[in-house]
Design an enzyme around this catalytic site. Sequence first.
Site, short mmCIF file in Angstrom:
data_model
loop_
_atom_site.label_atom_id
_atom_site.label_comp_id
_atom_site.label_asym_id
_atom_site.label_seq_id
_atom_site.Cartn_x
_atom_site.Cartn_y
_atom_site.Cartn_z
N GLU A 1 -1.77 48.59 85.54
CA GLU A 1 -2.18 49.94 85.95
C GLU A 1 -3.27 49.94 87.01
OE1 GLU A 1 0.08 50.70 82.28
OE2 GLU A 1 -1.48 49.24 82.81
N HIS B 1 -2.11 55.51 72.32
CA HIS B 1 -1.06 56.16 73.10
C HIS B 1 -1.04 57.67 72.91
CE1 HIS B 1 0.41 52.05 73.40
NE2 HIS B 1 1.42 52.42 74.17
#
Length: 720
Positions: free
Chosen positions: A454, A524
């Site tokens: 990322e 998450h």
Amino acid sequence: MATHESLVAGAPWIRLRATPEDWDEAAPDLLLSLLGRAQWIRSFEEYVLELAGRGLVHGPAHSSIGQEGGAVGSISPLRSDDFVNGSHRGHHQFLAKAFGHVAPEPTGLPAIDDEVRTVLRRTLAEICGLAEGYGSGRGGSMHLQWREAGAMGTNAIVGGGVPQAAGFAWNQRHTGTDAVTVTYFGDGAVNIGSVLETFNLAAAWKLPVCFFIENNQYAVSTPVDTATAESRLSARGLGFHIPSWQVDGMDPLAVHLAMSEAVAHMRAGNGPTIVEAEVYRYFHQNGPYPGSAFGYRTKEEEKSWRDRDPIDLLRGHVVRRGLADDDQLKAFDEEITRTLHEIGDSFLEDGPDGKRRIKESAWPDPAFVDVGVRGDLSELDGSRYEEPESFSGAVKERRFIDAVSDVLARRLETDERVVVLGEDVDRLKGGTNGATKRAIETAPERVLGTPISENAFTGLAGGMAIDGRSRPIVEFMYADFMWVAADQLFNQVAKARHMFGGTGSVPFVLRSKLAAGTGYGSQHSMDPAGILTTAPGLRVVAPSNPFDYIGLMNTALACDDPVVVLEHVDLYATTGTAPVDDFDYRIPVGKAALRRTGDDLTVISYLSMVGHCLEALDETGVSADLIDLRWLDRASLDWDTIERSVRKTNRVLIVEQGAIGTSYGGKLADEIQRRLFDWLDAPIERVTGGEASPSISKVLERAAIARTEEVTAALRRLSD
């Protein structure tokens, strides 16, 4: 008995040395150019340290004295359309690139003409924090950018600019040029995750980027060989199949030769390169004292490196070959010293105490402090704005996720600058949720599946946007992953417009999925709105229905500010009124929607909680205005709608799903009471999730988040 076979790396790893024959055969103009520019940089840095010693540089003065040979040698093969970026210690590379831009083909010793004088003046002004600087004084020593010259910005975060360089290189290749990018960083950055991630990404995509490692032996005071077991830093390239060169950075000609080979490799379309130049900063990390003054280097070591000074080496060969004599070189030195003092004196005056100080007229206007945090949105002038009530096109009930897919595909179809990138976006028939299904069908070459990195791909997209030839759409598979990419998102993308003077643009869009309630657990499931909106450079938008998603995404992609588009997974399968084939309208920045009207209460929410609020209002019968914020960042909040409602109802309930510790509503409540205290008849009430992050357990996850039941309970409590 096991057999053993020695493996050979797939990429070459070369130690390049300049020979006496190379020095004899080098073009006279090349040697004179290298010497002249190196001396300009040396004299400039010495003058900066002089000013710093007199207290006239606010903040750090990261001197590059001793490292000039690596800078001029590496930049000499570059053109103006080639890009560079660098680290906090980047004066030398910035100046070398700027000099190469204003005087690309000097004959003899380079002359200090008006353009060179302007480079010196504006660079010195920036380092001193003055209005004439390239960033109007905002960047100082560590944030130097002159886009016209291809100097795309130095960076105070160690290794922070490396992923952006990959984005510049992607744009250069994608637009069909043979231009290349060079990203400079030191030995301290080589072990940073985002740097290694970018090695991998650049190699996988064959990007024309050179990773130029200035191995100056120390990360502040930490020796290289105590920080890594492999102190030959160019060895890193072998693990990523990147051809690598190691060179004596105190030998400018050797650096020039190595860099010329690396540039030829990249211009031919063969992908990235690494050049490791062994250099030595003569002074400490910051300021005018040597490292020996702080005890981490010996005077003997420092002398051994100074005895190999790159400028002395160039002078010796220039004089030996009869290209200039000692008197000419002395006059050259005196001219640059005199020029720098003339420039500095123009910024200075005598203070009442007899000490030199910076003239008041040289400083930026304090009113400039917030200018350029974000743009003025003039790029949206002429937009066709629509709401469901005004929309005249054909509509039908459509799934939210299909609206996402349709608008992304439409923008790829109509704007060749738009690029989608993220993990798995190019596979699984549209990514993990189907969002890129039609985009893959429309422009598969601009739907880029990335490695799991990322920080690297967010920074790469940031570089694409800062360059401006692409408008990237980054997908985070889950919003929690913003913490993995925090440096690139918060330190780089969000700050870039303001940090470099407020004149550039960063057309960057991040799609970030919220997944509370899906059983994916603590890492998450967060609602990131409360964190994202702490960064003033980010605009944050939160669509609650498919019609809004299309209009808001179109606005985000047309905006020259970085925009985060939040999506809740609960909404993907829901349906709502949406266009059949018109995906080109926009919804204005800073415009909320009133989903329900009433007199007793103002309910404020966003994303999937808007639907839960509607269900709760229906269940309780409470008469309330329900405001769907849509835009969440401080600059884009629709205060007209909020104030109108609060002045009518005199009571407020803010509803969000996520944890109270990262609450967006807490900041909003504070601002409402500051603005509208006199109109409130009761404290602002809030519905949030619990303190804990959502867990895997279905029961514990439900207890950690808010839904319709929590809103219903709050409404009943307030209506008693």
